[in-house]
Scaffold this motif. Structure first.
Motif, mmCIF file in Angstrom:
data_model
loop_
_atom_site.group_PDB
_atom_site.id
_atom_site.type_symbol
_atom_site.label_atom_id
_atom_site.label_comp_id
_atom_site.label_asym_id
_atom_site.label_seq_id
_atom_site.Cartn_x
_atom_site.Cartn_y
_atom_site.Cartn_z
ATOM 1 N N LYS A 160 -52.884 -90.832 132.542
ATOM 2 C CA LYS A 160 -53.653 -89.976 133.457
ATOM 3 C C LYS A 160 -55.019 -90.579 133.773
ATOM 4 C CE LYS A 160 -55.803 -85.399 133.666
ATOM 5 N NZ LYS A 160 -55.966 -84.123 132.964
ATOM 6 N N PHE A 161 -55.727 -91.071 132.735
ATOM 7 C CA PHE A 161 -57.073 -91.610 132.920
ATOM 8 C C PHE A 161 -57.097 -93.129 133.108
ATOM 9 C CE2 PHE A 161 -58.096 -87.602 130.615
ATOM 10 C CZ PHE A 161 -58.914 -87.042 131.584
ATOM 11 N N ASP A 162 -55.928 -93.755 133.029
ATOM 12 C CA ASP A 162 -55.801 -95.208 133.176
ATOM 13 C C ASP A 162 -56.698 -95.942 132.172
ATOM 14 O OD1 ASP A 162 -54.770 -97.582 134.206
ATOM 15 O OD2 ASP A 162 -56.365 -97.754 135.716
ATOM 16 N N VAL A 163 -56.564 -95.553 130.901
ATOM 17 C CA VAL A 163 -57.297 -96.208 129.817
ATOM 18 C C VAL A 163 -56.299 -96.705 128.771
ATOM 19 C CG1 VAL A 163 -59.432 -94.911 130.149
ATOM 20 C CG2 VAL A 163 -57.699 -93.999 128.620
ATOM 21 N N CYS A 164 -56.724 -97.650 127.982
ATOM 22 C CA CYS A 164 -55.881 -98.281 126.962
ATOM 23 C C CYS A 164 -55.786 -97.385 125.718
ATOM 24 C CB CYS A 164 -56.493 -99.629 126.601
ATOM 25 S SG CYS A 164 -55.660 -100.507 125.285
ATOM 26 N N GLU A 165 -54.566 -97.178 125.242
ATOM 27 C CA GLU A 165 -54.356 -96.359 124.037
ATOM 28 C C GLU A 165 -55.168 -96.892 122.859
ATOM 29 O OE1 GLU A 165 -50.275 -95.604 123.015
ATOM 30 O OE2 GLU A 165 -49.758 -95.116 125.086
ATOM 31 N N LYS A 166 -55.206 -98.208 122.732
ATOM 32 C CA LYS A 166 -55.940 -98.829 121.623
ATOM 33 C C LYS A 166 -57.425 -98.440 121.660
ATOM 34 C CE LYS A 166 -56.981 -103.388 119.713
ATOM 35 N NZ LYS A 166 -56.773 -104.840 119.869
ATOM 36 N N GLU A 167 -58.013 -98.396 122.848
ATOM 37 C CA GLU A 167 -59.425 -98.030 122.971
ATOM 38 C C GLU A 167 -59.651 -96.550 122.632
ATOM 39 O OE1 GLU A 167 -61.975 -100.113 123.321
ATOM 40 O OE2 GLU A 167 -60.449 -101.678 123.246
ATOM 41 N N VAL A 168 -58.706 -95.703 122.991
ATOM 42 C CA VAL A 168 -58.818 -94.287 122.665
ATOM 43 C C VAL A 168 -58.737 -94.098 121.146
ATOM 44 C CG1 VAL A 168 -57.749 -92.007 122.918
ATOM 45 C CG2 VAL A 168 -57.939 -93.526 124.901
ATOM 46 N N VAL A 169 -57.797 -94.784 120.515
ATOM 47 C CA VAL A 169 -57.657 -94.691 119.059
ATOM 48 C C VAL A 169 -58.909 -95.236 118.372
ATOM 49 C CG1 VAL A 169 -56.352 -95.518 117.066
ATOM 50 C CG2 VAL A 169 -55.142 -94.722 119.108
ATOM 51 N N ARG A 170 -59.437 -96.339 118.870
ATOM 52 C CA ARG A 170 -60.664 -96.912 118.296
ATOM 53 C C ARG A 170 -61.825 -95.922 118.416
ATOM 54 N NH1 ARG A 170 -62.697 -102.447 120.572
ATOM 55 N NH2 ARG A 170 -60.936 -103.191 119.355
ATOM 56 N N PHE A 171 -61.946 -95.265 119.560
ATOM 57 C CA PHE A 171 -62.989 -94.261 119.779
ATOM 58 C C PHE A 171 -62.838 -93.129 118.769
ATOM 59 C CE2 PHE A 171 -65.954 -92.567 123.100
ATOM 60 C CZ PHE A 171 -66.128 -91.292 122.599
#
Length: 78
Positions: free
Chosen positions: A40-51
């Motif tokens: 939906k937000f066109d972001v990387c899963e890895k970056e979301v998990v890191r956040f």
């Protein structure tokens, strides 16, 4: 700098950092699926998990500090 660091420290975080923060909110507070939110937000899963990891570390440190000092901290994403 990580997306979390930028989101926390920058007066004007990048659009990507803001999108990752929104994705984190939807995953952690609204219970939405990581893969769907990232699409939906066109972001990387890895970056979301890191956040999420960095946010949790930050909040844990604040909680421990608060318990040791008797002060109360706040939740970054109520």
């Amino acid at each position: 700098m990580s997306a979390f660091g930028e989101w926390m420290c920058s007066d004007t975080p990048s659009q990507e950092s803001n999108l990752i923060a929104k994705a984190v909110h939807q995953v952690t507070k609204e219970g939405k699926a990581l893969s769907e939110v990232c699409l939906k937000f066109d972001v990387c899963e890895k970056e979301v998990v890191r956040f999420i990891i960095e946010k949790t570390e930050y909040e844990t440190t604040n909680t421990v500090t608060e318990q040791l000092s008797g002060q109360r901290s706040f939740d970054l994403m109520p």
